[in-house]
Scaffold this motif. Sequence first.
Motif, PDB file in Angstrom:
ATOM      1  N   THR A   2       1.853  17.713  -5.579  1.00 13.32           N
ATOM      2  CA  THR A   2       0.953  17.655  -6.732  1.00 13.32           C
ATOM      3  C   THR A   2      -0.434  18.187  -6.412  1.00 13.32           C
ATOM      4  O   THR A   2      -1.371  17.430  -6.199  1.00 13.32           O
ATOM      5  N   ASN A  62      10.609  11.925  -5.988  1.00 10.18           N
ATOM      6  CA  ASN A  62       9.351  11.642  -5.290  1.00 10.18           C
ATOM      7  C   ASN A  62       8.199  12.514  -5.765  1.00 10.18           C
ATOM      8  O   ASN A  62       8.389  13.540  -6.416  1.00 10.18           O
ATOM      9  N   PHE A  63       7.006  12.116  -5.405  1.00  8.50           N
ATOM     10  CA  PHE A  63       5.828  12.977  -5.496  1.00  8.50           C
ATOM     11  C   PHE A  63       5.316  13.165  -4.081  1.00  8.50           C
ATOM     12  O   PHE A  63       5.107  12.181  -3.364  1.00  8.50           O
ATOM     13  N   THR A  64       5.128  14.410  -3.679  1.00  7.94           N
ATOM     14  CA  THR A  64       4.504  14.674  -2.401  1.00  7.94           C
ATOM     15  C   THR A  64       3.004  14.709  -2.638  1.00  7.94           C
ATOM     16  O   THR A  64       2.473  15.684  -3.164  1.00  7.94           O
ATOM     17  N   ASP A  65       2.346  13.619  -2.293  1.00 10.55           N
ATOM     18  CA  ASP A  65       0.901  13.560  -2.558  1.00 10.55           C
ATOM     19  C   ASP A  65       0.071  13.581  -1.273  1.00 10.55           C
ATOM     20  O   ASP A  65      -1.127  13.354  -1.311  1.00 10.55           O
ATOM     21  N   ILE A  99      -0.442  14.328 -10.765  1.00 10.75           N
ATOM     22  CA  ILE A  99       0.721  13.503 -11.095  1.00 10.75           C
ATOM     23  C   ILE A  99       0.677  13.183 -12.587  1.00 10.75           C
ATOM     24  O   ILE A  99       1.679  13.282 -13.297  1.00 10.75           O
ATOM     25  N   HIS A 145       9.638   6.618  -8.894  1.00  3.75           N
ATOM     26  CA  HIS A 145       8.880   7.823  -8.508  1.00  3.75           C
ATOM     27  C   HIS A 145       8.041   7.496  -7.282  1.00  3.75           C
ATOM     28  O   HIS A 145       6.834   7.266  -7.387  1.00  3.75           O
ATOM     29  N   LYS A 204       5.756   7.681  -3.942  1.00  6.43           N
ATOM     30  CA  LYS A 204       4.741   8.599  -3.421  1.00  6.43           C
ATOM     31  C   LYS A 204       4.664   8.448  -1.908  1.00  6.43           C
ATOM     32  O   LYS A 204       4.778   7.335  -1.380  1.00  6.43           O
ATOM     33  N   SER A 216       2.078   8.634  -0.030  1.00  7.71           N
ATOM     34  CA  SER A 216       0.934   7.829   0.398  1.00  7.71           C
ATOM     35  C   SER A 216       1.236   6.328   0.369  1.00  7.71           C
ATOM     36  O   SER A 216       0.547   5.555   1.026  1.00  7.71           O
TER      37      SER A 216
END
Length: 486
Positions: free
Chosen positions: A31, A65-68, A92, A110, A112, A114
Amino acid sequence: MEIYNTLTRRKENFQPREPGKVWMYVCGPTTYNYIHLGNARPLVFFDTVRRYFASRGYDVLYVQNFTDVDDKIINRAAEQGVDPFSLAGKYIGEYYRDADALNVRRADIHPKVSEHIPEIIEFVKNLVDNGSAYVVDGDVYFEVRQFPGYGKLSGRSLEDMQAGARVEIDVRKRDPMDFALWKSAKPGEPSWDSPWGPGRPGWHIECSAMSLKYLEANFDIHGGGFDLVFPHHENELAQSEAATGQPFVRYWVHNGFITVNEEKMSKSLGNFFLVREILAKFPPETVRFFLLSTHYRSPLDFDSEKLDAAGRGLERIKTSIRLLSEALEKKNGETEAAAATELNAALDALNASFEAAMEDDFNTALAIGVMFDLAREVNTSVQRLSGGIARVDREVLQKAMSLFSSFNEVLGIFRTDENSGRILLEGPGGNGAGLAEELINLIIDIRQQARARKDWAVADQIRDGLKNLGIVLEDTPQGVRWKKQG
RNA sequence: GGCGACAUAGCCAAGUGGUAAGGCAGAGGACUGCAAAUCCUCCACUCCCCGGUUCAAAUCCGGGUGUCGCCUCCA
């Protein structure tokens, strides 16, 4: 149910780990920007996969997932002088706006990066402890030579890859293909304490740690774009199986690319179109329809003309649904003349064809073809109805409408009313029409009076004028129908 | 250089052994004041090329040609 498995390179009969349940994980975006059309394809496709399983009665647990935490986010944040976490958080939020517009349902979870640092550290530690990984100056690398199956997903051997020799040599690594599980912190970067010093996770480890946390080893479906097969998924597979000693994933599913002028749409080529740019020019249902009109493993070339053509095709489906709702609103007829008996016979066959298409490796292109067949059958029947409709016809027409709904439940092209489940289309009766709708009706009344006195000049002037405003009129024996131009 | 995918009408596209779905565009007809929408009919003797296997191939095998992708962040 047949699914093409990248691991075996052929279609396989789908046998879930647990009967009646599907556990699936799809790699989500990093993101640092708005998503582009290429990102939208897997979103829409895997949303459709999930919808299909659900429609077949499976209990689906869908994780995306979110790659943050990532180099690109850190760099972008540094350029803009903002905090990397707030940058990631912003995108996001923007991701959800685009995904919602495309009628993509939220995943069940979802996760993250982190928020999963402890799990990731634990995972890396495990790999170091069991001899699959080694530590160099605060970095931790996965040692590919320790994993005998390395290369099995992408179908290449370590020797092939050495021959390619496009990997930059890092003398600290035991093999050029070894990859980072944990990167030591550089000044000014976000970092977390670990047994190897402050640092942050490598790219691949997050998906292993998070998918295994929520889905556990040997889960059913792992998805993403074809470009993730190597190195991302190959590495995920290696580290996951090295850590758990069990198979990681049962079915690997990868979608083909969106291309522009036959070239891959990608951020590095700069030839990408943001989803929101496209949505500013085309209705979201047209975009989703376009994305599903080609089999997911084939490349899909994007340009405005093709999207236009898709929109015109979709208009046919919409018209059919409108005609059907109109017919259902008619009063009961005197006679019991059954105009729709042939339709009735066709419906079951159409339903079976649709299902067969989806059962064959999610052949949405074929499934859409079935939807066009349904439209033709419906139009033919509806055309025969005049005046009131017989009870038998009403039942058949209602059945046809349910079929449209159930197809749409899987394909997700049209929005539906949350309570009734009915398909919502723009036009009369749509939401938010209000004053505009009343004005249009008023103008139509005036035109009807002109027509009654055969003042065709005025009638045509009104019709043409409205058309220029995007309102299309259709004169029918039952009155005037209008719609917004798709 | 290594590995892989694909090539079907003007365009999009399905189809893995049995004689080419569907959509867009186009042509003709019905309907209409004219349109629009809808319906009907037509629109690939042929599936990149050359060989081969088979009673039978777009579909299998071999060889070409072309396009694309991965091997570096990428969905």
